[in-house]
Structure formats: structure tokens, C-alpha cells
Design a protein around this motif. Structure first.
Motif, mmCIF file in Angstrom:
data_model
loop_
_atom_site.group_PDB
_atom_site.id
_atom_site.type_symbol
_atom_site.label_atom_id
_atom_site.label_comp_id
_atom_site.label_asym_id
_atom_site.label_seq_id
_atom_site.Cartn_x
_atom_site.Cartn_y
_atom_site.Cartn_z
ATOM 1 N N ALA A 16 0.836 -1.205 0.000
ATOM 2 C CA ALA A 16 0.000 0.000 0.000
ATOM 3 C C ALA A 16 0.870 1.255 0.000
ATOM 4 O O ALA A 16 0.573 2.226 -0.710
ATOM 5 C CB ALA A 16 -0.938 -0.010 1.200
ATOM 6 N N VAL A 17 1.948 1.236 0.782
ATOM 7 C CA VAL A 17 2.872 2.372 0.800
ATOM 8 C C VAL A 17 3.522 2.509 -0.578
ATOM 9 O O VAL A 17 3.639 3.621 -1.115
ATOM 10 C CB VAL A 17 3.930 2.219 1.914
ATOM 11 C CG1 VAL A 17 5.021 3.270 1.778
ATOM 12 C CG2 VAL A 17 3.277 2.307 3.282
ATOM 13 N N VAL A 32 12.886 2.547 3.809
ATOM 14 C CA VAL A 32 12.037 3.660 4.256
ATOM 15 C C VAL A 32 10.566 3.289 4.074
ATOM 16 O O VAL A 32 9.740 3.533 4.957
ATOM 17 C CB VAL A 32 12.383 4.952 3.490
ATOM 18 C CG1 VAL A 32 11.422 6.076 3.842
ATOM 19 C CG2 VAL A 32 13.820 5.367 3.770
ATOM 20 N N ARG A 33 10.230 2.693 2.948
ATOM 21 C CA ARG A 33 8.843 2.277 2.715
ATOM 22 C C ARG A 33 8.410 1.248 3.755
ATOM 23 O O ARG A 33 7.290 1.297 4.256
ATOM 24 C CB ARG A 33 8.692 1.721 1.300
ATOM 25 C CG ARG A 33 8.930 2.771 0.216
ATOM 26 C CD ARG A 33 8.553 2.296 -1.186
ATOM 27 N NE ARG A 33 9.034 0.982 -1.563
ATOM 28 C CZ ARG A 33 10.130 0.747 -2.299
ATOM 29 N NH1 ARG A 33 10.856 1.757 -2.744
ATOM 30 N NH2 ARG A 33 10.474 -0.479 -2.611
ATOM 31 N N GLN A 34 9.310 0.330 4.102
ATOM 32 C CA GLN A 34 8.990 -0.662 5.138
ATOM 33 C C GLN A 34 8.809 0.011 6.505
ATOM 34 O O GLN A 34 7.914 -0.351 7.264
ATOM 35 C CB GLN A 34 10.088 -1.723 5.204
ATOM 36 C CG GLN A 34 10.099 -2.641 4.008
ATOM 37 C CD GLN A 34 11.323 -3.550 3.980
ATOM 38 O OE1 GLN A 34 12.368 -3.233 4.535
ATOM 39 N NE2 GLN A 34 11.181 -4.686 3.305
ATOM 40 N N ALA A 35 9.657 0.989 6.798
ATOM 41 C CA ALA A 35 9.540 1.697 8.074
ATOM 42 C C ALA A 35 8.213 2.450 8.157
ATOM 43 O O ALA A 35 7.564 2.480 9.213
ATOM 44 C CB ALA A 35 10.712 2.652 8.265
ATOM 45 N N ALA A 37 5.423 1.642 6.560
ATOM 46 C CA ALA A 37 4.387 0.616 6.714
ATOM 47 C C ALA A 37 4.338 0.112 8.156
ATOM 48 O O ALA A 37 3.254 -0.046 8.733
ATOM 49 C CB ALA A 37 4.650 -0.537 5.751
ATOM 50 N N ASP A 38 5.513 -0.130 8.765
ATOM 51 C CA ASP A 38 5.555 -0.590 10.157
ATOM 52 C C ASP A 38 4.968 0.450 11.105
ATOM 53 O O ASP A 38 4.244 0.114 12.046
ATOM 54 C CB ASP A 38 6.988 -0.931 10.569
ATOM 55 C CG ASP A 38 7.528 -2.174 9.875
ATOM 56 O OD1 ASP A 38 6.710 -2.968 9.354
ATOM 57 O OD2 ASP A 38 8.768 -2.329 9.845
ATOM 58 N N ALA A 39 5.266 1.729 10.844
ATOM 59 C CA ALA A 39 4.735 2.797 11.694
ATOM 60 C C ALA A 39 3.215 2.879 11.577
ATOM 61 O O ALA A 39 2.522 3.074 12.585
ATOM 62 C CB ALA A 39 5.378 4.130 11.325
ATOM 63 N N VAL A 40 2.698 2.727 10.385
ATOM 64 C CA VAL A 40 1.247 2.763 10.196
ATOM 65 C C VAL A 40 0.593 1.579 10.896
ATOM 66 O O VAL A 40 -0.416 1.739 11.604
ATOM 67 C CB VAL A 40 0.893 2.787 8.689
ATOM 68 C CG1 VAL A 40 -0.598 2.559 8.471
ATOM 69 C CG2 VAL A 40 1.339 4.092 8.065
ATOM 70 N N LEU A 41 1.160 0.395 10.742
ATOM 71 C CA LEU A 41 0.597 -0.783 11.413
ATOM 72 C C LEU A 41 0.653 -0.619 12.938
ATOM 73 O O LEU A 41 -0.301 -0.978 13.640
ATOM 74 C CB LEU A 41 1.346 -2.045 10.989
ATOM 75 C CG LEU A 41 1.095 -2.504 9.549
ATOM 76 C CD1 LEU A 41 2.020 -3.667 9.194
ATOM 77 C CD2 LEU A 41 -0.364 -2.881 9.345
ATOM 78 N N ASP A 42 1.734 -0.061 13.443
ATOM 79 C CA ASP A 42 1.846 0.170 14.885
ATOM 80 C C ASP A 42 0.803 1.167 15.366
ATOM 81 O O ASP A 42 0.194 0.988 16.424
ATOM 82 C CB ASP A 42 3.253 0.656 15.242
ATOM 83 C CG ASP A 42 3.449 0.743 16.736
ATOM 84 O OD1 ASP A 42 3.272 -0.293 17.428
ATOM 85 O OD2 ASP A 42 3.767 1.848 17.229
ATOM 86 N N ALA A 43 0.566 2.210 14.584
ATOM 87 C CA ALA A 43 -0.447 3.202 14.953
ATOM 88 C C ALA A 43 -1.851 2.599 14.937
ATOM 89 O O ALA A 43 -2.689 2.944 15.767
ATOM 90 C CB ALA A 43 -0.377 4.404 14.011
ATOM 91 N N ILE A 44 -2.095 1.681 14.015
ATOM 92 C CA ILE A 44 -3.393 1.008 13.962
ATOM 93 C C ILE A 44 -3.549 0.081 15.159
ATOM 94 O O ILE A 44 -4.608 0.035 15.790
ATOM 95 C CB ILE A 44 -3.546 0.221 12.638
ATOM 96 C CG1 ILE A 44 -3.668 1.189 11.473
ATOM 97 C CG2 ILE A 44 -4.744 -0.727 12.698
ATOM 98 C CD1 ILE A 44 -3.542 0.534 10.105
#
Length: 128
Positions: A16-17, A32-35, A37-44
Motif C-alpha cells: 500500500a505504501v 524507508v517504505r517498510q519503516a 508501513a511498520d509505523a502505520v501498522l503500529d499506529a493502527i
């Protein structure tokens, strides 16, 4: 539809990113794209105000309650400490200390818990 595995979920987030970055015409390194994505998943998974990290109510009930000290009275205590540390300004600092004690709400705005500062003890000299 079953929940995706953590690896599959991360892969979907990275995809998605990737799509959003590609659509904007920008380029970001894979790490960076993985980071992102990880930040978005963590926020969710852990939104602000999440109760996930809070103690259960039955454990909280076992802890002794802390006394409440108003911000005004806490500031007054700090002013008294400053008056001791700076005797040349003690008169001014103690005047502010007394003013802060007078500004105390006497009870917490939301819980109604009384301020535990000893300045509020009720005596004939201090009817508060």
C-alpha cells in the motif's frame, strides 16, 4: 475471511505504501517504505489512548490511592524551596507562595478528590 498472518499483513502494508509513493511520482528506498508501513501498522494496533498497556481494574483496585496535590499547591511548595535556596528573594517568593495556596481549587476539577496540602487543614486561624 481469516486474519492475515503478521508477515502477510506487513507485506500488504508495504504494498500500500509502494502504491501511494508510486502514485505521487516520488521514490523512497525500500527500507524507508517498510519503516512507514511498520509505523502505520503500529499506529493502527496501538492508537493514542489505547487501553492495551493499562492495568486491569482488579489490579488497580489493589493499589493504594495516591493523594492529590493541586498544581497551585505544588507550585507553592516549589516556591518555598526556591525561597530557601535564594534568601535574597525570599520575601517575594513567599508572597507568590501564599498567592498560589490561595488559588488552590481545594478539590480536583474532574474527580472531586480533595487537595492533600497541609495548608488546607482547618483550624481557627485557617478556616479553609
Amino acid at each position: 475471511m481469516p486474519e492475515p498472518t503478521p508477515d502477510r499483513r506487513r507485506a500488504l502494508a508495504v504494498a500500500a505504501v509502494d502504491a501511494a509513493v508510486h502514485a505521487s511520482g516520488a521514490w523512497l528506498d525500500l527500507s524507508v517504505r517498510q519503516a512507514v508501513a511498520d509505523a502505520v501498522l503500529d499506529a493502527i494496533d496501538n492508537p493514542p489512548g489505547s487501553t492495551r498497556e493499562q492495568l486491569p481494574a482488579d489490579l488497580l483496585a489493589l493499589l493504594p490511592p495516591r493523594s492529590y496535590l493541586s498544581t497551585a499547591c505544588e507550585t507553592a511548595r516549589l516556591l518555598e524551596g526556591a525561597a530557601i535556596a535564594h534568601p535574597d528573594r525570599a520575601t517575594e517568593l513567599r508572597a507568590w507562595r501564599d498567592r498560589m495556596h490561595q488559588r488552590c481549587r481545594l478539590s480536583h476539577k474532574f474527580t472531586g478528590r480533595p487537595c492533600a496540602c497541609p495548608c488546607h487543614t482547618t483550624t481557627e486561624e485557617n478556616p479553609r
